[in-house]
Motif scaffolding. Sequence first.
Motif, short mmCIF file in Angstrom:
data_model
loop_
_atom_site.label_atom_id
_atom_site.label_comp_id
_atom_site.label_asym_id
_atom_site.label_seq_id
_atom_site.Cartn_x
_atom_site.Cartn_y
_atom_site.Cartn_z
N GLY A 58 0.84 -1.36 -0.01
CA GLY A 58 -0.08 0.08 -0.20
C GLY A 58 0.96 1.30 -0.05
O GLY A 58 0.31 2.37 0.12
N ARG A 59 2.23 1.13 -0.08
CA ARG A 59 3.15 2.38 -0.03
C ARG A 59 3.46 2.73 -1.48
O ARG A 59 4.03 1.77 -2.06
CB ARG A 59 4.47 2.39 0.76
CG ARG A 59 4.05 2.11 2.33
CD ARG A 59 5.44 1.90 2.96
NE ARG A 59 5.08 1.89 4.43
CZ ARG A 59 6.07 1.93 5.26
NH1 ARG A 59 7.33 1.51 4.93
NH2 ARG A 59 5.83 1.83 6.60
N PHE A 91 4.26 7.57 0.08
CA PHE A 91 2.80 7.96 0.22
C PHE A 91 2.16 6.66 0.82
O PHE A 91 2.50 5.41 0.43
CB PHE A 91 2.01 8.18 -1.00
CG PHE A 91 2.28 9.62 -1.51
CD1 PHE A 91 1.61 10.87 -1.21
CD2 PHE A 91 3.10 9.67 -2.58
CE1 PHE A 91 1.88 12.00 -1.81
CE2 PHE A 91 3.45 11.01 -2.99
CZ PHE A 91 2.66 12.00 -2.64
N GLU A 92 1.39 6.69 2.00
CA GLU A 92 0.80 5.52 2.58
C GLU A 92 -0.84 5.75 1.90
O GLU A 92 -1.50 6.55 2.20
CB GLU A 92 0.74 5.62 4.01
CG GLU A 92 1.96 5.66 4.73
CD GLU A 92 2.54 4.25 4.83
OE1 GLU A 92 1.99 3.35 4.61
OE2 GLU A 92 3.67 4.13 5.49
N ALA A 93 -1.22 4.51 1.34
CA ALA A 93 -2.38 4.30 0.83
C ALA A 93 -2.95 5.82 0.11
O ALA A 93 -3.84 6.19 0.47
CB ALA A 93 -3.63 4.21 2.28
N LEU A 94 -2.27 6.17 -0.98
CA LEU A 94 -2.35 7.17 -1.75
C LEU A 94 -3.94 6.90 -2.67
O LEU A 94 -3.86 5.76 -3.16
CB LEU A 94 -1.18 7.71 -2.69
CG LEU A 94 -1.52 8.59 -3.61
CD1 LEU A 94 -1.71 9.93 -2.89
CD2 LEU A 94 -0.31 8.80 -4.61
N VAL A 102 -7.67 14.44 -3.61
CA VAL A 102 -6.27 13.58 -3.02
C VAL A 102 -6.52 13.09 -1.51
O VAL A 102 -7.00 13.96 -0.97
CB VAL A 102 -4.96 14.03 -3.48
CG1 VAL A 102 -4.03 13.14 -3.00
CG2 VAL A 102 -4.97 14.35 -5.04
N LEU A 103 -6.46 11.99 -1.64
CA LEU A 103 -6.50 11.43 -0.15
C LEU A 103 -5.18 10.44 0.05
O LEU A 103 -4.66 9.95 -0.70
CB LEU A 103 -7.68 10.51 0.12
CG LEU A 103 -9.06 11.28 0.16
CD1 LEU A 103 -10.26 9.88 0.38
CD2 LEU A 103 -9.05 12.13 1.20
N PHE A 104 -4.60 10.55 1.25
CA PHE A 104 -3.48 9.45 1.70
C PHE A 104 -3.81 9.47 3.24
O PHE A 104 -3.86 10.34 4.11
CB PHE A 104 -2.10 9.85 1.13
CG PHE A 104 -1.71 11.36 1.48
CD1 PHE A 104 -1.11 11.72 2.75
CD2 PHE A 104 -1.98 12.36 0.32
CE1 PHE A 104 -0.84 13.09 2.92
CE2 PHE A 104 -1.36 13.59 0.42
CZ PHE A 104 -0.90 13.83 1.74
N ASP A 105 -2.98 8.33 3.70
CA ASP A 105 -2.82 8.19 5.15
C ASP A 105 -1.53 8.82 5.99
O ASP A 105 -1.51 8.75 6.98
CB ASP A 105 -3.08 6.75 5.54
CG ASP A 105 -4.63 6.18 5.42
OD1 ASP A 105 -5.55 7.01 4.92
OD2 ASP A 105 -4.76 4.93 5.29
N GLY A 106 -0.41 8.89 5.10
CA GLY A 106 0.71 9.48 5.43
C GLY A 106 1.41 9.80 4.32
O GLY A 106 1.27 9.36 3.27
N LEU A 107 2.35 10.54 4.56
CA LEU A 107 3.36 11.00 3.46
C LEU A 107 4.66 11.34 4.32
O LEU A 107 4.92 12.11 5.51
CB LEU A 107 2.97 12.38 2.86
CG LEU A 107 4.09 13.13 1.88
CD1 LEU A 107 4.32 12.24 0.88
CD2 LEU A 107 3.20 14.45 1.41
N ALA A 108 5.80 10.62 3.73
CA ALA A 108 6.99 11.04 4.45
C ALA A 108 8.11 11.32 3.31
O ALA A 108 8.18 10.69 2.14
CB ALA A 108 7.76 9.68 5.04
#
Length: 525
Positions: A58-59, A91-94, A102-108
């Motif tokens: 999912g990344r 991107f986590e779960a982009l 746009v939705l995502f659960d996390g970004l690093a």
Amino acid sequence: MRYSLLSAAAAASVIACMLPAGSVEAQSRAAAEAAMARMGLDGSNETVSYESVDFRSGRYILNDVTFTDPDAGGMREADGPDSVHIDRMVFEALRLAPNGDVLFDGLALEGLRVTDTTDGTAIRLDRISIDGPNAAMTADFGRAVAGENDDDYDPAWNTYEFDAFRLEGLEGAGAEDGGLFEFSLDQFVVENYSRIELGRLALIGFAFSGADETGDDITVSLGEVSMLGFQTAAYADMMDAAASGAEESAVMDAYYQSAFLAPIDLYDSVAVRDILVEASGVHFSMDYLTAEMERQGSRVLSTAALGSAMLIPDPTKPGGAQLAMGLGMLGYDQLELSMAANSIYDEDTGRAYTTGDNYIELTDGLRLEMGQDISGYDAYLANMPGAMTALTDAEDAGDEAQFNAMAEMMAPLLINNITMRIVDLSILDRALEAGAAAQGLTKEELRVQAGAMMGMGLMAAPPEIPRPVLAELSTALTNFVNQGGSLHIEMSPPTPLSIGAMLDDMKTGSFDYASLGLSFTSEAP
């Protein structure tokens, strides 16, 4: 060989087609690719390129990313760097929301490197990340990357919420007029941020070294600044007003409402630890300054403590030499301060009073102890927004209007008791010795002279002040100067005294000083 985003996206599509049809992995990858296209990262955005792409659990991972001309996307000021390099962008779960946002659960962003060729400033950041951002935050991020944030668009930043924001391993170096400088930051963290509460904010391990305009070295280090349990709901209306583009007056009105109708227990704890500053021949250090608030039913207990704050001069440098000379006149090589404060506010009664230790102490100098018992804070806080507006309106109406507005604002506060105790810890002897040396007198001669001058000064007090009160003050001061020990000042009005009414009476000359219930005493060491 560096691939364009278009080539990478095509390769990703081939890999997705090789996955079992309808699999979660294939669906999530397809969703991520759709979100990438929505942000213009499908090859149409020429300012972004990367070496390769990975997709695991999912990344969606971009490797060796380069943002060129970041100013084109509003990502830097006009005089900033020409490019930003990132080892990995994860991107986590982009995915896309049903409305296309746009939705995502996390970004690093990992391994970020920036160099400004105009001044040579170089910055490296190990990692910056956001976990659990809400839809408003990710939607605005997507619009910003797509270049849709023009002058007609206002980001909904006042509605942002997230689980955690982290910045880790920041290092930088460059040059200014004073010479070279370096800085570093171990960590900056914001956790559990919502419109209701901010769980934790912390800045940890900051350091700076450089030089001032004269070329003298400057070093600054900070171990920690942190806050737990801040009630962000108290300022939600002000943030809404600012985000909506309201006029300054409307924003300030919302601020008054927010600031003075906020809960007394606005936060759980605040801490500042391990400060060190060396500049212009002056050393300042502080081991800790902490404050806590705890609710027990209707009562809010507040505590604060300063462990040790020290000021030490370096006589070999001009600034330090001046400070050393001033301290030396009183026989000090350095100054050290400590402090404690403890109080209780009862929301049911509107009463605020001190309890336990409440003092400021200069080591080997003096200790100032304070106490208070004041009622009417509930009415005072409730009236504060309107009172502050009236005070602001009175700014252009002259001094009398401002005074009247201030008296009206303070009217609900009722003094039950105020005490102060000044304890001599050698400051009297130090001051007398310095004064005697400057005037060519002995310390005892100056002591007698000081007592006589205080008596003469009190004789010139306004006639409205009761003579017995002045006599009591004169005796207490003289004894304090002659023998040291402690000086006690207490205000215990026979009936609770309104601060606003007291100001009004003083203005008209009708104030009865006996209503203060003043007393002055001294104690030998």
